[in-house]
Scaffold this active site. Structure first.
Site, PDB file in Angstrom:
ATOM      1  CG  HIS A 140      -2.701  -9.972   6.890  1.00 18.63           C
ATOM      2  ND1 HIS A 140      -2.459  -8.802   7.271  1.00 18.63           N
ATOM      3  CD2 HIS A 140      -2.586 -10.177   5.500  1.00 18.63           C
ATOM      4  CE1 HIS A 140      -2.354  -8.003   6.108  1.00 18.63           C
ATOM      5  NE2 HIS A 140      -2.279  -8.770   5.103  1.00 18.63           N
TER       6      HIS A 140
ATOM      7  CD  GLU B 269      -1.861  -8.711   1.647  1.00 17.73           C
ATOM      8  OE1 GLU B 269      -1.992  -8.395   0.335  1.00 17.73           O
ATOM      9  OE2 GLU B 269      -2.383  -8.054   2.597  1.00 17.73           O
TER      10      GLU B 269
ATOM     11  CG  ASP C 113      -4.382  -4.483   7.010  1.00 12.13           C
ATOM     12  OD1 ASP C 113      -3.453  -4.444   7.973  1.00 12.13           O
ATOM     13  OD2 ASP C 113      -4.166  -5.413   6.323  1.00 12.13           O
ATOM     14  CB  SER C 114      -0.264  -3.527   5.383  1.00 15.53           C
ATOM     15  OG  SER C 114      -0.503  -4.998   5.476  1.00 15.53           O
TER      16      SER C 114
ATOM     17  CB  CYS D 261      -2.663  -2.547  10.343  1.00 18.07           C
ATOM     18  SG  CYS D 261      -1.122  -2.903  10.197  1.00 18.07           S
TER      19      CYS D 261
ATOM     20  CB  CYS E 213      -0.644 -10.060  12.263  1.00 15.59           C
ATOM     21  SG  CYS E 213      -0.645  -9.690  10.579  1.00 15.59           S
TER      22      CYS E 213
END
Ligand code: DGL
Length: 269
Positions: A186, A152, A9-10, A73, A184
């Protein structure tokens, strides 16, 4: 030495998928890569996200010899999944189709919503997939720029994130959807805030569990599963950013087994 399941993932978002994979198949070895040096992917040009995804995928194959790769992701899967499947010979599983199938299965009204990054929404990938899987569905898609940055930073429930959620979720609230896909990886970390804004009648769907089931099916189909009676698998955590920061926030988000984090630095090319 067992071949691991690799996922990337990012940054921290894919931990929602990692959690589901580890819980479903605790005997499997897993390598998780968070590209925190280059997050967020959502606002980046599609070609750049595709190039990063290919670089990570090739590196994981060369370095870790995985038996399967999970693109954990949505943004990367939306713009690069087809390409990744061409450049490596191991199976590559994305999060979009498992998530959308789960969304369709829980909706009674067939008025559904998907929220994602700007990159995912602009790619049109969910609309294209919905046209194939369920052309009659009434789908509202909304971008939520800023959500990833809050996660994040470790902020999943402040007043600021709530105010932002009220503004960004307005299109799916107005569309009166009865089910909303957190498109997403996240976003499940913001589930409480999103649920507060959407109201208790809207079912929130995360792609994490469905993706884990898709991984299990692929491995079963290929005869690549480790025996469930095997000891617990080994999980490796790798970050392209600061390993200590990744370990600290990652542990809060995923749980105590996110212990040792290794740093992997990309060259300057
Ligand atoms: N977790 C990612 C996704 O599912 C990414 C976000 C980002 O880096 O913007 O889209």
């Amino acid at each position: 030495m067992h071949r691991p399941i690799a996922m990337f993932d990012s940054g921290f978002g894919g931990l929602t998928v990692a959690r589901a994979v580890i819980d479903l198949m605790p005997e499997e070895d897993v390598v998780y890569f968070g590209d925190t040096a280059r997050y967020p992917y959502g606002p980046r040009p599609h070609a750049e996200v595709a190039a990063y995804s290919e670089q990570i995928t090739r590196w994981m194959v060369a370095e870790h010899d995985p038996k399967l790769i999970v693109v954990a992701c949505n943004t990367a899967a939306a713009v690069a999944l087809d390409r990744l499947r061409k450049v490596v010979s191991v199976p590559v599983v994305g999060v979009l189709e498992p998530g959308l199938r789960a969304l369709l299965s829980v909706s009674a009204s067939h008025r559904v919503g998907v929220i994602g990054t700007v990159g995912t929404v602009a790619s049109g990938a969910y609309q294209t997939l919905a046209d194939t899987l369920a052309p009659a569905i009434d789908l509202t898609v909304a971008a939520c720029p800023g959500f990833v940055e809050f996660v994040e930073m470790g902020d999943t429930a402040s007043d600021q994130v709530h105010v932002l959620a009220e503004r960004l979720l307005a299109p799916v609230v107005d569309a009166k959807v009865d089910a909303l896909l957190l498109g997403c990886t996240h976003y499940p970390f913001l589930a409480r805030t999103i649920a507060d804004v959407m109201g208790r009648d809207v079912v929130l769907v995360s792609s994490a569990d469905e993706t884990a089931f898709a991984v299990q099916r692929q491995l079963d189909g290929a005869g690549l599963r480790r025996s469930e009676s095997d000891e617990r698998g080994v999980v490796q955590w790798i970050s392209s950013g600061d390993a200590d920061v990744f370990a600290e926030l990652g542990r809060r988000l995923l749980g105590p087994e996110l212990d040792v984090v290794t740093a992997h630095r990309w060259g300057l090319s």
